[in-house]
Design a protein around this motif. Sequence first.
Motif, PDB file in Angstrom:
ATOM      1  N   ALA A   8     -77.071 -42.506 -51.105  1.00 25.18           N
ATOM      2  CA  ALA A   8     -77.698 -42.943 -52.356  1.00 25.18           C
ATOM      3  C   ALA A   8     -79.075 -42.305 -52.450  1.00 25.18           C
ATOM      4  O   ALA A   8     -79.720 -42.059 -51.434  1.00 25.18           O
ATOM      5  CB  ALA A   8     -77.820 -44.462 -52.379  1.00 25.18           C
ATOM      6  N   GLY A   9     -79.495 -42.026 -53.683  1.00 29.32           N
ATOM      7  CA  GLY A   9     -80.848 -41.507 -53.881  1.00 29.32           C
ATOM      8  C   GLY A   9     -80.890 -40.004 -54.059  1.00 29.32           C
ATOM      9  O   GLY A   9     -79.867 -39.349 -54.285  1.00 29.32           O
ATOM     10  N   LEU A  16     -86.077 -41.213 -52.493  1.00 28.75           N
ATOM     11  CA  LEU A  16     -85.622 -40.975 -51.126  1.00 28.75           C
ATOM     12  C   LEU A  16     -84.114 -40.801 -51.122  1.00 28.75           C
ATOM     13  O   LEU A  16     -83.431 -41.264 -52.041  1.00 28.75           O
ATOM     14  CB  LEU A  16     -86.008 -42.128 -50.187  1.00 28.75           C
ATOM     15  CG  LEU A  16     -85.294 -43.468 -50.365  1.00 28.75           C
ATOM     16  CD1 LEU A  16     -85.421 -44.298 -49.103  1.00 28.75           C
ATOM     17  CD2 LEU A  16     -85.857 -44.223 -51.551  1.00 28.75           C
ATOM     18  N   LEU A  17     -83.608 -40.101 -50.109  1.00 25.25           N
ATOM     19  CA  LEU A  17     -82.169 -39.935 -49.950  1.00 25.25           C
ATOM     20  C   LEU A  17     -81.759 -40.724 -48.712  1.00 25.25           C
ATOM     21  O   LEU A  17     -82.330 -40.537 -47.640  1.00 25.25           O
ATOM     22  CB  LEU A  17     -81.821 -38.456 -49.785  1.00 25.25           C
ATOM     23  CG  LEU A  17     -80.334 -38.129 -49.640  1.00 25.25           C
ATOM     24  CD1 LEU A  17     -79.575 -38.464 -50.927  1.00 25.25           C
ATOM     25  CD2 LEU A  17     -80.140 -36.657 -49.296  1.00 25.25           C
ATOM     26  N   VAL A  18     -80.801 -41.633 -48.899  1.00 24.71           N
ATOM     27  CA  VAL A  18     -80.314 -42.438 -47.775  1.00 24.71           C
ATOM     28  C   VAL A  18     -78.867 -42.047 -47.499  1.00 24.71           C
ATOM     29  O   VAL A  18     -78.045 -42.014 -48.410  1.00 24.71           O
ATOM     30  CB  VAL A  18     -80.384 -43.945 -48.103  1.00 24.71           C
ATOM     31  CG1 VAL A  18     -79.881 -44.768 -46.918  1.00 24.71           C
ATOM     32  CG2 VAL A  18     -81.800 -44.342 -48.471  1.00 24.71           C
ATOM     33  N   VAL A  19     -78.559 -41.721 -46.256  1.00 26.22           N
ATOM     34  CA  VAL A  19     -77.186 -41.410 -45.856  1.00 26.22           C
ATOM     35  C   VAL A  19     -76.797 -42.387 -44.754  1.00 26.22           C
ATOM     36  O   VAL A  19     -77.563 -42.606 -43.817  1.00 26.22           O
ATOM     37  CB  VAL A  19     -77.070 -39.956 -45.335  1.00 26.22           C
ATOM     38  CG1 VAL A  19     -75.645 -39.659 -44.888  1.00 26.22           C
ATOM     39  CG2 VAL A  19     -77.514 -38.963 -46.402  1.00 26.22           C
ATOM     40  N   ILE A  20     -75.617 -42.976 -44.906  1.00 27.81           N
ATOM     41  CA  ILE A  20     -75.133 -43.896 -43.875  1.00 27.81           C
ATOM     42  C   ILE A  20     -73.862 -43.318 -43.262  1.00 27.81           C
ATOM     43  O   ILE A  20     -72.946 -42.913 -43.980  1.00 27.81           O
ATOM     44  CB  ILE A  20     -74.869 -45.295 -44.463  1.00 27.81           C
ATOM     45  CG1 ILE A  20     -76.185 -45.809 -45.051  1.00 27.81           C
ATOM     46  CG2 ILE A  20     -74.327 -46.242 -43.383  1.00 27.81           C
ATOM     47  CD1 ILE A  20     -76.177 -47.236 -45.459  1.00 27.81           C
ATOM     48  N   GLU A  21     -73.851 -43.223 -41.939  1.00 29.26           N
ATOM     49  CA  GLU A  21     -72.699 -42.650 -41.240  1.00 29.26           C
ATOM     50  C   GLU A  21     -72.177 -43.639 -40.207  1.00 29.26           C
ATOM     51  O   GLU A  21     -72.957 -44.250 -39.476  1.00 29.26           O
ATOM     52  CB  GLU A  21     -73.115 -41.372 -40.491  1.00 29.26           C
ATOM     53  CG  GLU A  21     -73.537 -40.230 -41.398  1.00 29.26           C
ATOM     54  CD  GLU A  21     -74.189 -39.094 -40.617  1.00 29.26           C
ATOM     55  OE1 GLU A  21     -74.460 -38.057 -41.243  1.00 29.26           O
ATOM     56  OE2 GLU A  21     -74.422 -39.252 -39.399  1.00 29.26           O
ATOM     57  N   ILE A  79     -81.406 -48.098 -50.057  1.00 29.57           N
ATOM     58  CA  ILE A  79     -80.705 -48.478 -48.819  1.00 29.57           C
ATOM     59  C   ILE A  79     -79.583 -49.462 -49.134  1.00 29.57           C
ATOM     60  O   ILE A  79     -78.445 -49.318 -48.661  1.00 29.57           O
ATOM     61  CB  ILE A  79     -81.690 -49.078 -47.781  1.00 29.57           C
ATOM     62  CG1 ILE A  79     -82.724 -48.027 -47.360  1.00 29.57           C
ATOM     63  CG2 ILE A  79     -80.921 -49.573 -46.543  1.00 29.57           C
ATOM     64  CD1 ILE A  79     -83.827 -48.555 -46.438  1.00 29.57           C
ATOM     65  N   GLU A  80     -79.877 -50.459 -49.971  1.00 29.63           N
ATOM     66  CA  GLU A  80     -78.851 -51.445 -50.331  1.00 29.63           C
ATOM     67  C   GLU A  80     -77.663 -50.779 -51.013  1.00 29.63           C
ATOM     68  O   GLU A  80     -76.508 -51.073 -50.715  1.00 29.63           O
ATOM     69  CB  GLU A  80     -79.445 -52.526 -51.240  1.00 29.63           C
ATOM     70  CG  GLU A  80     -80.275 -53.544 -50.471  1.00 29.63           C
ATOM     71  CD  GLU A  80     -80.912 -54.584 -51.384  1.00 29.63           C
ATOM     72  OE1 GLU A  80     -80.459 -54.722 -52.540  1.00 29.63           O
ATOM     73  OE2 GLU A  80     -81.878 -55.246 -50.927  1.00 29.63           O
ATOM     74  N   GLU A  84     -73.792 -50.646 -49.829  1.00 30.78           N
ATOM     75  CA  GLU A  84     -72.682 -51.101 -50.684  1.00 30.78           C
ATOM     76  C   GLU A  84     -71.613 -50.023 -50.827  1.00 30.78           C
ATOM     77  O   GLU A  84     -70.420 -50.283 -50.711  1.00 30.78           O
ATOM     78  CB  GLU A  84     -73.206 -51.468 -52.079  1.00 30.78           C
ATOM     79  CG  GLU A  84     -73.641 -52.913 -52.194  1.00 30.78           C
ATOM     80  CD  GLU A  84     -74.322 -53.180 -53.524  1.00 30.78           C
ATOM     81  OE1 GLU A  84     -73.879 -52.597 -54.548  1.00 30.78           O
ATOM     82  OE2 GLU A  84     -75.314 -53.945 -53.531  1.00 30.78           O
ATOM     83  N   ARG A  85     -72.051 -48.812 -51.077  1.00 30.93           N
ATOM     84  CA  ARG A  85     -71.098 -47.691 -51.222  1.00 30.93           C
ATOM     85  C   ARG A  85     -70.331 -47.469 -49.920  1.00 30.93           C
ATOM     86  O   ARG A  85     -69.131 -47.198 -49.922  1.00 30.93           O
ATOM     87  CB  ARG A  85     -71.838 -46.413 -51.619  1.00 30.93           C
ATOM     88  CG  ARG A  85     -72.286 -46.442 -53.066  1.00 30.93           C
ATOM     89  CD  ARG A  85     -73.099 -45.212 -53.408  1.00 30.93           C
ATOM     90  NE  ARG A  85     -73.549 -45.274 -54.806  1.00 30.93           N
ATOM     91  CZ  ARG A  85     -74.484 -44.496 -55.320  1.00 30.93           C
ATOM     92  NH1 ARG A  85     -75.072 -43.576 -54.571  1.00 30.93           N
ATOM     93  NH2 ARG A  85     -74.822 -44.621 -56.583  1.00 30.93           N
ATOM     94  N   TYR A  86     -71.040 -47.600 -48.834  1.00 26.57           N
ATOM     95  CA  TYR A  86     -70.417 -47.417 -47.522  1.00 26.57           C
ATOM     96  C   TYR A  86     -69.323 -48.461 -47.324  1.00 26.57           C
ATOM     97  O   TYR A  86     -68.207 -48.150 -46.902  1.00 26.57           O
ATOM     98  CB  TYR A  86     -71.494 -47.547 -46.446  1.00 26.57           C
ATOM     99  CG  TYR A  86     -70.975 -47.433 -45.029  1.00 26.57           C
ATOM    100  CD1 TYR A  86     -70.789 -46.179 -44.452  1.00 26.57           C
ATOM    101  CD2 TYR A  86     -70.676 -48.575 -44.291  1.00 26.57           C
ATOM    102  CE1 TYR A  86     -70.311 -46.076 -43.157  1.00 26.57           C
ATOM    103  CE2 TYR A  86     -70.197 -48.479 -42.995  1.00 26.57           C
ATOM    104  CZ  TYR A  86     -70.018 -47.224 -42.428  1.00 26.57           C
ATOM    105  OH  TYR A  86     -69.534 -47.121 -41.153  1.00 26.57           O
TER     106      TYR A  86
END
Lengths: 90, 469
Positions: A8-9, A16-21, A79-80, A84-86
């Motif tokens: 997101a982002g 900011l760019l947030v990546v969740i792995e 971040i939220e 959520e997307r994750y």
Amino acid sequence: MGKKNAKAGSLESSDLLVVIEEKEAGEKLEIVMNSIVEKQYGDRIIEIAHEIAALKGMDNVRILIQDRGALDYAIRARIETAIERYERGV
Amino acid sequence: MSKIRVSLRKAIIASGLKNGMTVSFHHHLRNGDFVINMVMSEIEDLGISDIRIAASSFFPIHGSLVRHIKTGTITAIDCNYMSGPLAEAVTNGMLQKPVMFRTHGGRPRAIMDGSLKIDVAFIASPSSDDMGNLNGASGPSSCGSLGYAMPDALMAGKVIAITDNLVAYPNGPVSIDETNVDHVVVVDSIGDPSGIVSGTTQVTRDPVGHVIARHAADVIEASGLLKDGISFQTGAGGASLATAHYLREKMVSGGIKGSFGMGGITAFFVDMLEDGLFEKLIDVQCFDLDAVRSIRENPNHIEVSASQYANPSAKSCSVESLDVVVLGATEIDTDFNVNVLTDSSGNIMGGSGGHSDTAQGAKLTIIVANLLRARLPIVVDRVTTKVTPGETVDVLVTERGIAVNPARVDLMKSLKEKGLPVVDIVELKEMAEKMAGKPRKVSFTDRVIGFVEYRNGEIIDKVYQPAKE
């Protein structure tokens, strides 16, 4: 099957760019952050990320944050949304 | 006797350049300049070392100088502005001696009074004849004004003109004449036109910038200076140029004709000259192609030396006749001191240029800035580096309010009477910190990497190397 991930982002100024792995089973939460205002606000950004991760029960992921000077509310929202997307697997 | 030397190397040898000497350059070719790199690499090949390099400014294209610092060819730097890899290397402490940061007016003062003694001046010349009559307005690498190079040409021990455009004698118009030039060198190219001048400088589309600019124009009007004969200077950046746009509207609607615009000349100012809103332009440096064309064609577009522009020791200089200047800032403190040299993390990213000269000279000095820049509050308790003293700054205009220097009681009164949103500068600082959070203090080592020399020669601050975290 590949690992789950979501983002997101953007890398625009003040965003900011947030990546969740997803991490390997049994691995712990990891937060990686870089920011153009790291010296001034780096600790604060990490603190927010930990707070939201704990609230959402994220413990088996890596959260990558590339900050371009976003304000707290933008950091929280990105971040939220990434979480959520994750979780929805978007 | 011919002044043409067959190569740059031959010209350097003929100049008698030796270890420990000072060489100088001007920056009109900006980020398209090939000359500094070409000369320094030749100097290194000749085995000459311990050189002080005094340029009016350095840009990212001059990153290769970092190599010459490593090898000991360059051991000292003087400039008015520095950005890119060279600034990064200095920030990281690579240069043993602190950099001497001057202003565009302080540099010619230092050159004329001998405190900056130049042994050999290298002058990038968009057009030259074989005797060294130079101008910047024609040729494939044309840059317009040669103002910053004029004091160097006058005072240096030896002067080498480097051109990619040799024309028949006598060249004209003449910006720097043959009486000051020792050697002429012809090279393939002195610069990359796309880095020398931008196309046309655009007024920002950022809505916040426009709010600030509109307020800044209102401040000028409220100050009482918006009348026939007004003189005006602004930077080419975001809200500064947008202020010119709103000032122009006010001049048109009020039928007001200005005396001169000054700068750093952009297409916007050329338009104002051609549309009859200014009688003259005073030009020490051209920023875009329209400015270059105008200085070539329009006798009311006047090329001036850096000394005439801003030298405080000259019998007079143009900044002293200036009514209004609109300038930017990376930080401004609650005493109105301005930093344009380091960012808030202590990294070198600029320099005064003409900032402190015009601020002191102008009757009204306005700083325009967003209250936050990428989260960092623009208003701080104490600027990281003091470049322009607060007593020369009258007004700070942000999108959240206008702060007036308390010393300007008269101005404060007239802005309030006009209903402009005047706030205390401390209030602006608190507003910013409420939105962004109070920034953690950046820590510094005790190693001095730069001196800030004010236009009169006084050292008003030191630049310290930021601590590694």
